[in-house]
Design a protein around this motif. Structure first.
Motif, short mmCIF file in Angstrom:
data_model
loop_
_atom_site.label_atom_id
_atom_site.label_comp_id
_atom_site.label_asym_id
_atom_site.label_seq_id
_atom_site.Cartn_x
_atom_site.Cartn_y
_atom_site.Cartn_z
N LEU A 27 -7.94 0.21 9.86
CA LEU A 27 -8.28 0.83 8.58
C LEU A 27 -9.30 -0.04 7.87
CD1 LEU A 27 -4.68 1.71 7.38
CD2 LEU A 27 -6.39 3.30 8.26
N THR A 52 -2.64 -7.73 3.12
CA THR A 52 -3.03 -6.32 3.24
C THR A 52 -4.28 -6.18 4.11
OG1 THR A 52 -2.10 -5.94 1.05
CG2 THR A 52 -3.51 -4.21 1.93
N LEU A 89 7.54 2.19 7.94
CA LEU A 89 6.27 1.76 8.54
C LEU A 89 6.25 0.26 8.79
CD1 LEU A 89 3.33 3.44 6.59
CD2 LEU A 89 4.03 3.85 8.93
N TYR A 111 -3.07 -6.33 7.55
CA TYR A 111 -2.37 -5.08 7.84
C TYR A 111 -3.37 -3.97 8.19
CZ TYR A 111 0.48 -0.90 6.80
OH TYR A 111 1.12 0.31 6.85
N CYS A 112 -4.43 -3.87 7.40
CA CYS A 112 -5.46 -2.85 7.64
C CYS A 112 -6.17 -3.11 8.96
CB CYS A 112 -6.47 -2.82 6.50
SG CYS A 112 -5.83 -2.09 4.98
N SER A 165 1.16 9.78 0.53
CA SER A 165 2.26 9.59 1.48
C SER A 165 2.92 10.90 1.91
CB SER A 165 3.32 8.68 0.85
OG SER A 165 3.90 9.33 -0.26
N LYS A 225 9.71 5.67 3.29
CA LYS A 225 8.65 5.88 4.28
C LYS A 225 7.89 4.58 4.54
CE LYS A 225 7.54 10.69 3.25
NZ LYS A 225 6.52 11.57 2.66
N HIS A 226 7.57 3.87 3.45
CA HIS A 226 6.81 2.62 3.58
C HIS A 226 7.63 1.56 4.32
CE1 HIS A 226 3.88 3.57 0.00
NE2 HIS A 226 3.60 4.24 1.08
N LEU A 284 -10.36 -0.35 -0.34
CA LEU A 284 -9.44 -0.74 -1.42
C LEU A 284 -10.11 -1.57 -2.52
CD1 LEU A 284 -6.46 -1.65 0.91
CD2 LEU A 284 -6.47 0.22 -0.73
N ALA A 329 -2.77 7.65 9.17
CA ALA A 329 -3.64 6.61 8.62
C ALA A 329 -3.59 6.62 7.09
CB ALA A 329 -5.07 6.80 9.11
N LEU A 361 -1.03 7.47 5.23
CA LEU A 361 0.22 6.85 4.81
C LEU A 361 0.09 5.31 4.87
CD1 LEU A 361 3.14 7.18 3.89
CD2 LEU A 361 3.83 7.41 6.28
N ASN A 362 -0.54 4.81 5.93
CA ASN A 362 -0.79 3.37 6.03
C ASN A 362 -1.66 2.88 4.87
OD1 ASN A 362 0.59 2.53 8.41
ND2 ASN A 362 -0.97 3.52 9.66
N MET A 363 -2.69 3.67 4.56
CA MET A 363 -3.61 3.29 3.49
C MET A 363 -2.89 3.30 2.14
SD MET A 363 -6.66 2.40 4.19
CE MET A 363 -7.77 1.58 3.06
N HIS A 364 -1.98 4.26 1.98
CA HIS A 364 -1.23 4.34 0.73
C HIS A 364 -0.33 3.12 0.56
CE1 HIS A 364 2.14 6.07 -1.82
NE2 HIS A 364 1.09 6.12 -2.60
N LEU A 365 0.29 2.72 1.65
CA LEU A 365 1.11 1.49 1.61
C LEU A 365 0.24 0.29 1.24
CD1 LEU A 365 3.44 -0.43 2.25
CD2 LEU A 365 3.06 -0.03 4.67
N ALA A 366 -0.95 0.20 1.85
CA ALA A 366 -1.87 -0.90 1.54
C ALA A 366 -2.25 -0.88 0.05
CB ALA A 366 -3.11 -0.81 2.43
N ALA A 367 -2.46 0.33 -0.47
CA ALA A 367 -2.83 0.47 -1.88
C ALA A 367 -1.71 -0.01 -2.80
CB ALA A 367 -3.20 1.92 -2.19
N THR A 379 9.27 7.83 -0.99
CA THR A 379 8.05 7.13 -0.55
C THR A 379 8.36 5.68 -0.17
OG1 THR A 379 6.70 8.55 -1.98
CG2 THR A 379 5.71 6.48 -1.27
N LEU A 411 -10.17 -0.11 -6.12
CA LEU A 411 -8.81 -0.10 -6.68
C LEU A 411 -8.42 -1.50 -7.16
CD1 LEU A 411 -6.00 1.18 -7.06
CD2 LEU A 411 -5.56 0.78 -4.64
#
Lengths: 255, 255
Positions: free
Chosen positions: B187, B178, B230, B181-182, A91, B226-227, B192, A156, A158-164, B223, B195
Motif C-alpha cells: 500500500l 504504519t 487483520l 505495515y503499508c 472498513s 475487523k482491525h 496518508l 486493501a 480495509l488495510n488502508m483504513h486500519l493504517a489511517a 470495525t 491525513l
C-alpha cells in the motif's frame, strides 16, 4: 453531475461542500433526522427529504455517507434502478450494496473530515466500482474533487483504513492525553505545536523509521526512568509510555 | 554575542546555524570526536578545538549540546571563570553545572532537531539561569533566535520534555510502524500524508480531545474487531492497537 446525499454528519457535510465547489449539483439530502437534512440541504441549496420514497429520479450518483454501522440497514431500504450508489466507509465491503442498485461501489475519502472545517484539506479518494462503467463515473467524479484518486479493492481499503486509524486517531489521542497532562501541571500545551507540526510535515522528506529520535531510540534508560517516575501518579499514562518506549526499542533492535 | 559550542550532533549543528543566522559569532566548536568538531566548525567559520584546555577567554556563552547522559561527565571537566555555561537538555537539572561556572543555566530547544534539516522550523526555547544577570543574557540570546521564549524551572522542564516525547517520539513511532505495515501490504503510505498533516495542524484550531474521531471514539466495536483480526499475524501491532483503542474509550467514558 447530479448527486443525492444520504447522511448529514461530518463526511456528508464536507463532501457536500466539495461537490458544490466542483460545480456539481446536490439535488437532495436525506438524513435519519429531518432537521439535520434541512440544515445541510440549506447550505448547498438542495431539497431536504424526510423519507427514502422521495428520492429523485434525476440524480446520477447517490452517496451514502452514514456511520459504518448504519450502512447495511440503510442499504436494505434502497432499491435503485440505475443510479450509481456508493458508500464512503473504509472498513465496509462494496458488496453490502449489491442488492440496492445494479450499479454500486465505494468512494472512500482518506481524510479526517469534520463539519466545522473552515479549510478543506487535500482528500485522497479510494474508489471501487462493480463495473467498468461505474469505475469510469467514480473516477471522473472523484477527480473533480481531488488530485489524488486510486482504485483500491475491499481488502486493501480495509488495510488502508486500519493504517489511517493508526496515524490519525491514535496520534490525536496522544495529543489529547498530553494536552490533559500539560493542563494538570499548568504547562502551556501550545508550546508543543511547532514540534507536532514538524514531526508530521517532515514525513514528506523521508521515512519515519529514519526520523525517530528520543530517549527510547537512543537507549537512554536514565531519562526513561525519570519519565516513568513522573507518571507514577498516572498509571494509565505510565503503561502507555512504557509500552510505546518498548515498541520503539524493539523496532530498532530488529533492524 | 560570542559563543562556544560543545558538541557536534543534531542539536549543536542546528543551533550553530541558527546562531550564525542571527548574526552572532560561533568562535569555537569542541567535540569528543575532533573530526566532527572540524566538520561543524567549517560550516560556521569557527575554530575547531581538540581539547577543553583550548577554550577561548573571549566568549560570552558556552553551550553544551551533548547527549543527556554525557552532560555530568563533561561538566566535571569544565572550570569556567565568568562565561555563562548552559546545557540544552530537557530532562537534566540546571544544577549539574553548578561547579563548572559561577554563571550557569539551561537553554532547552523544544523541537525535534536534525542535522539534515534544510528548513529550520520554529523553535520555542525554555530557559532558566542561576541569577538575574544570567536570565537576562539568556533571554536576549534566545529571543534573537526565536519568537517564543519562556522561563521554565527544572521540574516544569522535565514535565515538558515528557510531553514532547509523547507528542513527537511516540507519534513518529506510530508513523514508522504504519509505514512498515503499508510496505508489507504493497500500500502507498504517501496516501496518508494529507491525513497526518491535517490531524497535526488542526490542533491550532481547538483542543485535541474535541477533535477525536475513529472507531474507538464512536464505540464502533464491529470495525475494531475487523482491525484486530487483520492484525492477528502481527501480535505486537495488535497489542498496541488494542491498548490505544481502550485508552481512547477510557478517556471518553471518563468525560
Amino acid at each position: 453531475m447530479k448527486v443525492i446525499l444520504l447522511g448529514s454528519g461530518n463526511t456528508a457535510t464536507v463532501l457536500a461542500k466539495m461537490i458544490v465547489k466542483a460545480e456539481h449539483e446536490v439535488v437532495q439530502v436525506w438524513s435519519r433526522n429531518f432537521d439535520h437534512a434541512k440544515a445541510l440541504a440549506a447550505k448547498v441549496r438542495a431539497q431536504p427529504i424526510a423519507t427514502l420514497d422521495e428520492l429523485s429520479g434525476e440524480a446520477d450518483l447517490c452517496i451514502m455517507a452514514v456511520s459504518d454501522a448504519a450502512i447495511p440497514q440503510l442499504a436494505k431500504q434502497l432499491q435503485l434502478r440505475r443510479k450509481v450508489l456508493v458508500h464512503t466507509a473504509g472498513s465496509v465491503s462494496r458488496d453490502v450494496l449489491r442488492n440496492s442498485s445494479p450499479n454500486y461501489g465505494v468512494l472512500y475519502p482518506l481524510q479526517s473530515l469534520r463539519k466545522e472545517m473552515l479549510v478543506i484539506p487535500p482528500v485522497p479518494f479510494l474508489i471501487d466500482g462493480n463495473s467498468d462503467e461505474v469505475n469510469a463515473l467514480l473516477e471522473d467524479f472523484a477527480h473533480s474533487l481531488s488530485d489524488n484518486v486510486q482504485f483500491v479493492d475491499d481488502a486493501a481499503r480495509l488495510n488502508m483504513h486500519l493504517a489511517a486509524v493508526m496515524v490519525s486517531n491514535f496520534t490525536n489521542h496522544l495529543y489529547a492525553l498530553t494536552e490533559d497532562y500539560c493542563k494538570d501541571r499548568n504547562l502551556d500545551f501550545k508550546l508543543l505545536h511547532p514540534l507536532i507540526i514538524e514531526v508530521a510535515c517532515r514525513l514528506t522528506q523521508g521515512h519515519a523509521v529514519d526520523m525517530q529520535t528520543g530517549p527510547a531510540r537512543r537507549g537512554d534508560e536514565e531519562t526513561i526512568k525519570k519519565h516513568l517516575l513522573l507518571l507514577e501518579i498516572d498509571e494509565h499514562l505510565q503503561d502507555l509510555y512504557r509500552e510505546l518506549s518498548e515498541s520503539i526499542q524493539k523496532l530498532y533492535r530488529k533492524k
